[in-house]
Enzyme design. Sequence first.
Site, PDB file in Angstrom:
ATOM      1  N   GLN A 140       0.847  -1.193   0.000  1.00 21.89           N
ATOM      2  CA  GLN A 140       0.000   0.000   0.000  1.00 21.89           C
ATOM      3  C   GLN A 140       0.884   1.244   0.000  1.00 21.89           C
ATOM      4  O   GLN A 140       1.769   1.377   0.847  1.00 21.89           O
ATOM      5  CB  GLN A 140      -0.894   0.037   1.238  1.00 21.89           C
ATOM      6  CG  GLN A 140      -1.981  -1.009   1.272  1.00 21.89           C
ATOM      7  CD  GLN A 140      -2.684  -1.007   2.618  1.00 21.89           C
ATOM      8  OE1 GLN A 140      -2.344  -1.786   3.496  1.00 21.89           O
ATOM      9  NE2 GLN A 140      -3.666  -0.143   2.788  1.00 21.89           N
ATOM     10  N   SER A 143      -0.185   6.306   3.201  1.00 22.85           N
ATOM     11  CA  SER A 143       0.188   7.337   4.169  1.00 22.85           C
ATOM     12  C   SER A 143       1.378   8.160   3.701  1.00 22.85           C
ATOM     13  O   SER A 143       2.234   7.693   2.939  1.00 22.85           O
ATOM     14  CB  SER A 143       0.523   6.693   5.516  1.00 22.85           C
ATOM     15  OG  SER A 143      -0.598   6.055   6.074  1.00 22.85           O
ATOM     16  N   SER A 175       4.298  -1.218   4.406  1.00 25.65           N
ATOM     17  CA  SER A 175       4.786  -2.528   4.851  1.00 25.65           C
ATOM     18  C   SER A 175       5.266  -3.362   3.668  1.00 25.65           C
ATOM     19  O   SER A 175       4.539  -3.565   2.700  1.00 25.65           O
ATOM     20  CB  SER A 175       3.664  -3.285   5.580  1.00 25.65           C
ATOM     21  OG  SER A 175       3.261  -2.608   6.732  1.00 25.65           O
ATOM     22  N   GLU A 258      -8.949  -3.971   5.131  1.00 28.99           N
ATOM     23  CA  GLU A 258      -7.912  -4.032   6.163  1.00 28.99           C
ATOM     24  C   GLU A 258      -8.512  -4.146   7.557  1.00 28.99           C
ATOM     25  O   GLU A 258      -8.072  -4.952   8.377  1.00 28.99           O
ATOM     26  CB  GLU A 258      -7.019  -2.796   6.067  1.00 28.99           C
ATOM     27  CG  GLU A 258      -5.874  -2.788   7.060  1.00 28.99           C
ATOM     28  CD  GLU A 258      -4.910  -1.641   6.850  1.00 28.99           C
ATOM     29  OE1 GLU A 258      -3.827  -1.652   7.467  1.00 28.99           O
ATOM     30  OE2 GLU A 258      -5.223  -0.725   6.064  1.00 28.99           O
ATOM     31  N   SER A 378      -5.857   5.008  13.065  1.00 27.28           N
ATOM     32  CA  SER A 378      -5.520   5.057  14.484  1.00 27.28           C
ATOM     33  C   SER A 378      -6.726   4.707  15.349  1.00 27.28           C
ATOM     34  O   SER A 378      -7.873   4.693  14.893  1.00 27.28           O
ATOM     35  CB  SER A 378      -5.010   6.454  14.856  1.00 27.28           C
ATOM     36  OG  SER A 378      -6.059   7.403  14.737  1.00 27.28           O
ATOM     37  N   GLU A 380      -8.087   6.532  17.488  1.00 24.48           N
ATOM     38  CA  GLU A 380      -8.992   7.671  17.509  1.00 24.48           C
ATOM     39  C   GLU A 380      -9.915   7.678  16.287  1.00 24.48           C
ATOM     40  O   GLU A 380     -11.109   8.001  16.392  1.00 24.48           O
ATOM     41  CB  GLU A 380      -8.183   8.979  17.575  1.00 24.48           C
ATOM     42  CG  GLU A 380      -7.449   9.201  18.895  1.00 24.48           C
ATOM     43  CD  GLU A 380      -6.211   8.323  19.049  1.00 24.48           C
ATOM     44  OE1 GLU A 380      -5.720   8.194  20.180  1.00 24.48           O
ATOM     45  OE2 GLU A 380      -5.743   7.773  18.036  1.00 24.48           O
TER      46      GLU A 380
END
Length: 410
Positions: A140, A143, A175, A258, A378, A380
């Site tokens: 991927q 980010s 990753s 995911e 995350s 959050e």
Amino acid sequence: MSAEVTEAELAEFTETARKWLAEHLEPRGDAPRRSVAVFHDLPYDEERALIARIQEWLRTRFDAGYGALSWPVEHGGAGLTTLHEEAFAEAERQFVTPGQHELTSVSTALIAPTVQLFGTPGQKERLVRPLLRGDELACQLFSEPSAGSDLAGLGTRAVRDGDHWVVTGQKVWSSGAQFAGWGELITRTDPDVPKHKGLTAFLLPMDTPGVEVRPLRQMSGGSSFCEVFLDEVRVPDSLRLGDVGAGWSVTLATLGFERGHSGANADLGGGYAQLAEDALALGRTGDPEVRRLLAAVWVAEKVAAISAQRDRETRLAGGEPGPIGSLRKLAWAQRLKLVSEAAATVLGPRLVADAGDGTYRWTEHYLGAPGYRIAGGSDEVQRTIIAERLLGLPPEPRADRTTPWKDIPR
């Protein structure tokens, strides 16, 4: 096969799968797993060799009809259900497999279904079956240093140039990128519209000129993550995944896969069995705090198993669990954290100093577990999704939803 399956049919499938597994793998036995690592800490050549062994097992499993159990037959699968998939995974855990790696999981469980969902016929022909079979590996490229939890704010630019797009920018936390042949790349193609609307996805061959991959050394010792630099990389429009400007839909689909996949592997990191074994060996089972934390880990694992069983029964009855992936992902990340807390209490100074008795391996769990509080969104972000989409609470105010990306302060 119909989406509905009876318990008898599932039991028969499980028994057949177990016999096939016994012909190809050694039984695991009753001893707890020794490895409690969350991320790998291997030299490059050893990590590459591990991935190669996993790829070989993926091919063996796929060719026997166990590689894409819940996929439709016309898409290269077995046409069964997710219940069959979970039953096979449970049976497989009883045997010694080559192991696991983030890159192979991303390739088979995240990017393959995304390409199947959004890809052109040519893209599907080129990648879906090879990804499922382990012949191709894909990472991927989502980010960025300034766009993590706020992924829609990413700034990697793709500018059209005839039949190609010229891409410049930087990705991070990718990753297995150092071993991947492909990347699912999300870029900004229109900075004049709100951030969610100006994104476009591509399938990027990682050997394209201008792509530079740099592994990042993690605090656990390994280098599973990478940063990827893109310097005027030319990507043909034929490798665009989905429509121009529809990259956020592609992104959400991959993230949905995911989060649904999070926690599916019960063997990732340490757990109650390993903690109890070490607590007993160290004579710590009489300590009240140790006992409390061991009980908490045991309860957390049982709750996770019951939740998974509830999901299976819901599907068995013909229903869908709903948008529960974020809840499962959050609970899984919290469970990894709880195991870390228990390990620190059980081991004491042994967590930071190798006493030569094998307990120092828990540092691999302790230092790796925080990564999954970020990966896939995350904690959050998961709580916001749970609040808004599961509990129906009012959405958070977002002033930048209608602001052109170029005008958002950065």
